[in-house]
Design an enzyme around this catalytic site. Structure first.
Site, mmCIF file in Angstrom:
data_model
loop_
_atom_site.group_PDB
_atom_site.id
_atom_site.type_symbol
_atom_site.label_atom_id
_atom_site.label_comp_id
_atom_site.label_asym_id
_atom_site.label_seq_id
_atom_site.Cartn_x
_atom_site.Cartn_y
_atom_site.Cartn_z
ATOM 1 N N GLY A 23 0.818 -1.218 0.000
ATOM 2 C CA GLY A 23 0.000 0.000 0.000
ATOM 3 C C GLY A 23 0.845 1.259 0.000
ATOM 4 O O GLY A 23 0.468 2.294 0.567
ATOM 5 N N ASN A 65 10.188 6.894 -8.552
ATOM 6 C CA ASN A 65 8.885 6.306 -8.841
ATOM 7 C C ASN A 65 7.822 7.079 -8.057
ATOM 8 O O ASN A 65 7.924 7.216 -6.840
ATOM 9 C CB ASN A 65 8.957 4.830 -8.393
ATOM 10 C CG ASN A 65 7.671 4.067 -8.573
ATOM 11 O OD1 ASN A 65 6.731 4.198 -7.811
ATOM 12 N ND2 ASN A 65 7.638 3.224 -9.590
ATOM 13 N N CYS A 122 -0.243 0.595 -9.491
ATOM 14 C CA CYS A 122 -0.213 -0.094 -8.192
ATOM 15 C C CYS A 122 -1.544 -0.780 -7.926
ATOM 16 O O CYS A 122 -2.593 -0.145 -7.973
ATOM 17 C CB CYS A 122 0.098 0.891 -7.062
ATOM 18 S SG CYS A 122 0.245 0.024 -5.489
ATOM 19 N N LYS A 139 5.017 3.519 -15.940
ATOM 20 C CA LYS A 139 5.048 2.108 -15.521
ATOM 21 C C LYS A 139 3.671 1.478 -15.687
ATOM 22 O O LYS A 139 2.697 1.909 -15.068
ATOM 23 C CB LYS A 139 5.525 2.011 -14.067
ATOM 24 C CG LYS A 139 5.641 0.570 -13.603
ATOM 25 C CD LYS A 139 6.554 0.447 -12.432
ATOM 26 C CE LYS A 139 6.651 -0.968 -11.939
ATOM 27 N NZ LYS A 139 7.527 -1.072 -10.777
ATOM 28 N N ILE A 150 6.571 -5.197 -16.151
ATOM 29 C CA ILE A 150 5.229 -5.037 -15.633
ATOM 30 C C ILE A 150 5.248 -4.720 -14.132
ATOM 31 O O ILE A 150 6.191 -5.092 -13.433
ATOM 32 C CB ILE A 150 4.385 -6.328 -15.848
ATOM 33 C CG1 ILE A 150 5.009 -7.543 -15.162
ATOM 34 C CG2 ILE A 150 4.122 -6.589 -17.286
ATOM 35 C CD1 ILE A 150 4.143 -8.799 -15.153
ATOM 36 N N THR A 195 2.812 -5.491 -10.669
ATOM 37 C CA THR A 195 2.350 -6.812 -10.217
ATOM 38 C C THR A 195 0.962 -7.170 -10.756
ATOM 39 O O THR A 195 0.175 -6.294 -11.116
ATOM 40 C CB THR A 195 2.323 -6.847 -8.684
ATOM 41 O OG1 THR A 195 1.562 -5.727 -8.225
ATOM 42 C CG2 THR A 195 3.720 -6.777 -8.109
ATOM 43 N N GLY A 212 7.573 -12.013 -8.947
ATOM 44 C CA GLY A 212 8.520 -13.120 -8.848
ATOM 45 C C GLY A 212 8.477 -14.001 -10.089
ATOM 46 O O GLY A 212 7.718 -13.730 -11.030
ATOM 47 N N GLY A 215 9.812 -11.011 -12.520
ATOM 48 C CA GLY A 215 10.324 -12.366 -12.318
ATOM 49 C C GLY A 215 11.760 -12.603 -12.721
ATOM 50 O O GLY A 215 12.193 -13.755 -12.812
HETATM 51 C C1 LIG Z 1 7.282 -5.593 -1.895
HETATM 52 C C2 LIG Z 1 7.081 -4.900 -3.218
HETATM 53 C C3 LIG Z 1 6.931 -3.520 -3.255
HETATM 54 C C4 LIG Z 1 6.727 -2.854 -4.462
HETATM 55 N N1 LIG Z 1 6.604 -1.488 -4.479
HETATM 56 C C5 LIG Z 1 6.449 -0.833 -5.663
HETATM 57 C C6 LIG Z 1 6.372 0.584 -5.711
HETATM 58 O O1 LIG Z 1 6.504 1.283 -4.696
HETATM 59 N N2 LIG Z 1 6.185 1.182 -6.921
HETATM 60 C C7 LIG Z 1 6.082 0.439 -8.086
HETATM 61 O O2 LIG Z 1 5.912 1.018 -9.170
HETATM 62 N N3 LIG Z 1 6.189 -0.910 -8.070
HETATM 63 C C8 LIG Z 1 6.367 -1.549 -6.893
HETATM 64 N N4 LIG Z 1 6.484 -2.925 -6.878
HETATM 65 C C9 LIG Z 1 6.455 -3.666 -8.157
HETATM 66 C C10 LIG Z 1 7.875 -3.970 -8.638
HETATM 67 O O3 LIG Z 1 8.611 -2.788 -8.838
HETATM 68 C C11 LIG Z 1 7.856 -4.791 -9.965
HETATM 69 O O4 LIG Z 1 7.226 -4.031 -10.966
HETATM 70 C C12 LIG Z 1 7.110 -6.116 -9.826
HETATM 71 O O5 LIG Z 1 7.312 -6.681 -8.556
HETATM 72 C C13 LIG Z 1 7.516 -7.128 -10.907
HETATM 73 O O6 LIG Z 1 8.895 -7.432 -10.865
HETATM 74 P P1 LIG Z 1 9.487 -8.699 -10.005
HETATM 75 O O7 LIG Z 1 8.654 -9.890 -10.366
HETATM 76 O O8 LIG Z 1 10.911 -8.816 -10.425
HETATM 77 O O9 LIG Z 1 9.332 -8.323 -8.572
HETATM 78 C C14 LIG Z 1 6.678 -3.599 -5.682
HETATM 79 C C15 LIG Z 1 6.838 -5.002 -5.642
HETATM 80 C C16 LIG Z 1 7.055 -5.649 -4.437
HETATM 81 C C17 LIG Z 1 7.233 -7.143 -4.449
#
Ligand SMILES: Cc1cc2nc3c(=O)[nH]c(=O)nc-3n(C[C@H](O)[C@H](O)[C@H](O)COP(=O)(O)O)c2cc1C
Length: 307
Positions: free
Chosen positions: A75, A102, A133, A168, A194, A196, A220, A247
């Protein structure tokens, strides 16, 4: 075996010159890491998302592990833009790398105000507009899942800054190309994707949702095929550079994104498993280029072939 010793790793994400294509995904990598690693080895750094006012985030539990990934519903906990500029940003300045901030907001005007404040610092290189988000009641991916709303936000930020703007994108849409085109048309210099994937998880013992927020964002290794598909689609839909993420846990994953069309890549969730992974991935990409006698990483961008 080739004799190519020093392949070119540097890439250009519009106005952002990166000495290698590897950065970190917002929210997954903190300044505490600089006790262990030299952050200036990275291509760029992207801290946790910032909002206008401080945010405590959602109630715990806010994370839960899932097969090959995790759900989070943080959040956007953060200290707010003014505190960030005064107390946190100076700690990033000592690293000789581009700083990309960001930002998240509840209206186009608020995004613009954040961009103005950041631009006025003269200390940052790029702004990543988080319109994706999944964990906010207001200002979350409702902007990034509607091309008109995306356009409105990007136009407002474009008016407020000359810095490189990266929009993003959320994967929680039917047609990612439509949103990418809207961002490009509104003046975004690049896109990143991407964020999440919206998901949830239930504890069958207690028969309750694992997350207090009920839903969270999946990230992930589990999301990588979705992310690579979307990067490839966007590469064919827009001309602006792409920062690919979702991921990535090793150099081969990063190379998949580059072959699909990404100019740069970001490591996210895997930082929680192995905080050294972004650094190992830089080395891994370099070794791949050497072993395959490729002089320039830019030659691999979008170079995937169909069978
Ligand atoms: C714990 C956590 C916090 C995140 N916080 C943000 C954020 O503040 N702003 C944002 O644009 N994306 C945020 N993300 C998304 C990541 O930047 C990323 O886009 C997403 O997790 C996909 O990449 P990954 O699979 O390598 O984690 C967050 C992801 C995680 C797991």
């Amino acid at each position: 075996m080739s004799t190519l010793a020093k392949p070119n790793l540097s890439v250009q994400v519009s106005g952002i010159k990166m000495k290698n294509p590897v950065t970190v995904a917002s929210g997954t990598f903190g300044l505490q890491s600089d006790n262990y690693f030299d952050l200036s080895v990275l291509g760029a750094v992207v801290p946790k998302g910032i909002t206008l006012n401080p945010k405590e985030g959602n109630k715990p539990p806010r994370t839960i592990e899932t097969p090959s990934g995790m759900l989070n519903a943080i959040g956007l906990q953060n200290p707010g833009i003014d505190h960030f500029i005064k107390e946190v940003l100076p700690r990033y300045e000592k690293f000789d790398i581009p700083i990309i901030i960001n930002i998240s907001a509840e209206s186009a005007e608020e995004y613009a105000l954040l961009a103005e404040k950041l631009t006025a610092t003269g200390k940052i290189t790029g702004i990543e507009i988080n319109v994706s988000c999944p964990n906010l009641k207001r200002g979350g991916f409702q902007f990034g899942s509607d091309p008109k709303e995306t356009e409105k936000v990007v136009k407002a930020v474009r008016k407020a800054t000359d810095l490189t703007i990266i929009t993003k994108l959320t994967p929680n849409v039917t047609d990612i190309m439509e949103i990418a085109k809207a961002a490009e048309g509104a003046g975004s210099d690049a896109i990143s994707l991407i964020n999440t994937l919206l998901g949830t998880s239930i504890d069958v013992k207690t028969r309750k949702f694992h997350l207090a927020n009920v839903t969270g964002g999946l990230s992930g290794p589990a999301v990588k095929p979705v992310a690579v598909r979307m990067v490839w689609q966007c590469f064919n839909a827009v001309k602006i550079p792409i920062i690919g993420m979702g991921g990535i846990s090793n150099a081969n994953d990063a190379l998949e994104f580059i072959l699909a069309g990404a100019t740069a890549v970001a490591v996210g969730t895997y930082n929680f498993v192995n905080p050294r992974s972004p650094f190992e991935i830089i080395e891994g990409i370099k070794n791949y280029l050497i072993e395959n006698n490729i002089a320039d990483i830019n030659d691999l961008r979008g170079a995937v072939e169909t069978v």
